[in-house]
Design a protein around this motif. Structure first.
Motif, PDB file in Angstrom:
ATOM      1  N   MET A 109       0.828  -1.217   0.000  1.00 30.64           N
ATOM      2  CA  MET A 109       0.000   0.000   0.000  1.00 30.64           C
ATOM      3  C   MET A 109       0.859   1.263   0.000  1.00 30.64           C
ATOM      4  SD  MET A 109      -3.137  -1.196   2.475  1.00 30.64           S
ATOM      5  CE  MET A 109      -3.870   0.428   2.465  1.00 30.64           C
ATOM      6  N   PHE A 110       2.049   1.198   0.613  1.00 31.18           N
ATOM      7  CA  PHE A 110       2.936   2.362   0.680  1.00 31.18           C
ATOM      8  C   PHE A 110       3.792   2.513  -0.584  1.00 31.18           C
ATOM      9  CE2 PHE A 110       6.794   4.610   2.178  1.00 31.18           C
ATOM     10  CZ  PHE A 110       6.178   5.780   2.615  1.00 31.18           C
TER      11      PHE A 110
ATOM     12  N   LEU B  38       6.583   5.332  -1.833  1.00 31.96           N
ATOM     13  CA  LEU B  38       7.993   4.945  -1.771  1.00 31.96           C
ATOM     14  C   LEU B  38       8.678   5.189  -3.112  1.00 31.96           C
ATOM     15  CD1 LEU B  38      10.132   3.602   0.108  1.00 31.96           C
ATOM     16  CD2 LEU B  38       9.465   1.419  -0.911  1.00 31.96           C
ATOM     17  N   GLN B  39       7.973   4.916  -4.182  1.00 37.31           N
ATOM     18  CA  GLN B  39       8.553   5.066  -5.521  1.00 37.31           C
ATOM     19  C   GLN B  39       8.759   6.518  -5.928  1.00 37.31           C
ATOM     20  OE1 GLN B  39       5.760   2.552  -7.631  1.00 37.31           O
ATOM     21  NE2 GLN B  39       7.195   0.852  -7.596  1.00 37.31           N
TER      22      GLN B  39
ATOM     23  N   THR C 135      13.554  -1.605  -5.195  1.00 34.06           N
ATOM     24  CA  THR C 135      12.938  -0.274  -5.141  1.00 34.06           C
ATOM     25  C   THR C 135      13.888   0.754  -4.531  1.00 34.06           C
ATOM     26  OG1 THR C 135      10.742  -1.263  -4.967  1.00 34.06           O
ATOM     27  CG2 THR C 135      10.963   1.040  -4.287  1.00 34.06           C
ATOM     28  N   PHE C 136      14.488   0.419  -3.396  1.00 32.43           N
ATOM     29  CA  PHE C 136      15.411   1.349  -2.745  1.00 32.43           C
ATOM     30  C   PHE C 136      16.667   1.562  -3.601  1.00 32.43           C
ATOM     31  CE2 PHE C 136      12.773   0.602   0.924  1.00 32.43           C
ATOM     32  CZ  PHE C 136      12.882   1.764   1.666  1.00 32.43           C
ATOM     33  N   GLN C 137      17.133   0.508  -4.249  1.00 31.27           N
ATOM     34  CA  GLN C 137      18.311   0.622  -5.118  1.00 31.27           C
ATOM     35  C   GLN C 137      18.025   1.586  -6.270  1.00 31.27           C
ATOM     36  OE1 GLN C 137      19.331  -2.858  -7.487  1.00 31.27           O
ATOM     37  NE2 GLN C 137      21.497  -2.521  -7.035  1.00 31.27           N
ATOM     38  N   PHE C 138      16.877   1.436  -6.888  1.00 26.26           N
ATOM     39  CA  PHE C 138      16.483   2.295  -8.008  1.00 26.26           C
ATOM     40  C   PHE C 138      16.361   3.745  -7.562  1.00 26.26           C
ATOM     41  CE2 PHE C 138      13.246   4.229 -10.794  1.00 26.26           C
ATOM     42  CZ  PHE C 138      13.894   4.068 -12.017  1.00 26.26           C
ATOM     43  N   ARG C 139      16.034   3.964  -6.291  1.00 25.98           N
ATOM     44  CA  ARG C 139      15.855   5.317  -5.758  1.00 25.98           C
ATOM     45  C   ARG C 139      17.158   5.868  -5.169  1.00 25.98           C
ATOM     46  NH1 ARG C 139      12.409   7.127  -8.315  1.00 25.98           N
ATOM     47  NH2 ARG C 139      12.390   8.900  -6.936  1.00 25.98           N
ATOM     48  N   GLY C 140      18.306   5.153  -5.318  1.00 23.73           N
ATOM     49  CA  GLY C 140      19.608   5.698  -4.966  1.00 23.73           C
ATOM     50  C   GLY C 140      20.201   5.294  -3.631  1.00 23.73           C
ATOM     51  N   ALA C 141      19.603   4.366  -2.910  1.00 26.11           N
ATOM     52  CA  ALA C 141      20.097   3.986  -1.584  1.00 26.11           C
ATOM     53  C   ALA C 141      21.467   3.308  -1.649  1.00 26.11           C
ATOM     54  CB  ALA C 141      19.106   3.052  -0.902  1.00 26.11           C
ATOM     55  N   GLU C 142      22.231   3.492  -0.582  1.00 26.15           N
ATOM     56  CA  GLU C 142      23.501   2.787  -0.372  1.00 26.15           C
ATOM     57  C   GLU C 142      23.228   1.702   0.658  1.00 26.15           C
ATOM     58  OE1 GLU C 142      27.491   3.586   2.206  1.00 26.15           O
ATOM     59  OE2 GLU C 142      26.686   5.300   1.094  1.00 26.15           O
ATOM     60  N   PHE C 143      23.553   0.454   0.332  1.00 26.54           N
ATOM     61  CA  PHE C 143      23.191  -0.675   1.194  1.00 26.54           C
ATOM     62  C   PHE C 143      24.342  -1.182   2.043  1.00 26.54           C
ATOM     63  CE2 PHE C 143      20.089  -0.738  -2.182  1.00 26.54           C
ATOM     64  CZ  PHE C 143      18.916  -0.927  -1.487  1.00 26.54           C
ATOM     65  N   ILE C 144      23.966  -1.617   3.240  1.00 32.33           N
ATOM     66  CA  ILE C 144      24.857  -2.337   4.147  1.00 32.33           C
ATOM     67  C   ILE C 144      24.083  -3.549   4.664  1.00 32.33           C
ATOM     68  CG2 ILE C 144      26.152  -0.276   4.825  1.00 32.33           C
ATOM     69  CD1 ILE C 144      24.524  -0.350   7.480  1.00 32.33           C
TER      70      ILE C 144
END
Length: 169
Positions: free
Chosen positions: A67-68, A72-73, A107-116
């Protein structure tokens, strides 16, 4: 505002309970817990995020996250650090185990997030490729309370030890 925003979606309560354990392990004074169903908009207030979800039905994103998703996108995560965790059932649903976490990663990757917080696949038995960074690692912490509840606390502790410096400093 605390250093870390931990956002989760939960249906049966398992993901929420894991979120609480993660917050406790990292120090509740450092982490703001948010259920995505009511607090999703607050995600913009944090530079460091922990994101948790289950996979529902057969490979579906957990309902609150689903729903969110339109909001988020539209969000920008450039410069934000994100650690993911997912809950699922690797024996009952090996073909879709942690697909929800994989969907959020994309989704987060496409929006530019840096992952750990990538997590080894050793000790799990599943076939879904969606939650994988590569053949040896999940995109985040993998929890199976249905089949391996005795491993949950140790996995949370080890994962929190792994991300602590990056997420709290």
């Amino acid at each position: 505002m605390k250093k870390v925003g931990l956002f989760y979606g939960t249906y049966t309560g398992i993901t929420g309970a894991v979120a609480e354990k993660i917050a406790k392990e990292l120090g509740e004074e450092n982490v703001d817990l948010h259920n995505i169903s009511s607090d999703g908009e607050l995600m913009n207030n944090y530079q460091k995020l922990i994101i948790g979800t289950s996979t529902w039905s057969i490979g579906e994103l957990q309902e609150d996250w689903d729903m969110f998703m339109p909001k988020l996108q539209t969000m920008d995560f450039n410069g934000k650090v994100v650690a993911l965790f997912g809950t699922g059932d690797q024996i009952g649903y090996p073909d879709t185990f942690l697909d929800g976490m994989g969907m959020l990663y994309e989704t987060f990757q496409f929006r530019g997030a840096e992952f750990i917080g990538f997590w080894p696949t050793e000790g799990y038995d599943f076939t879904s490729p969606l939650p994988l960074l590569d053949e040896n690692n999940f995109v985040g912490l993998a929890i199976d309370e249905d089949n391996q509840p005795e491993l949950t606390d140790a996995r949370i502790k080890a994962w929190c030890d792994q991300i602590r410096d990056s997420i709290l400093n």
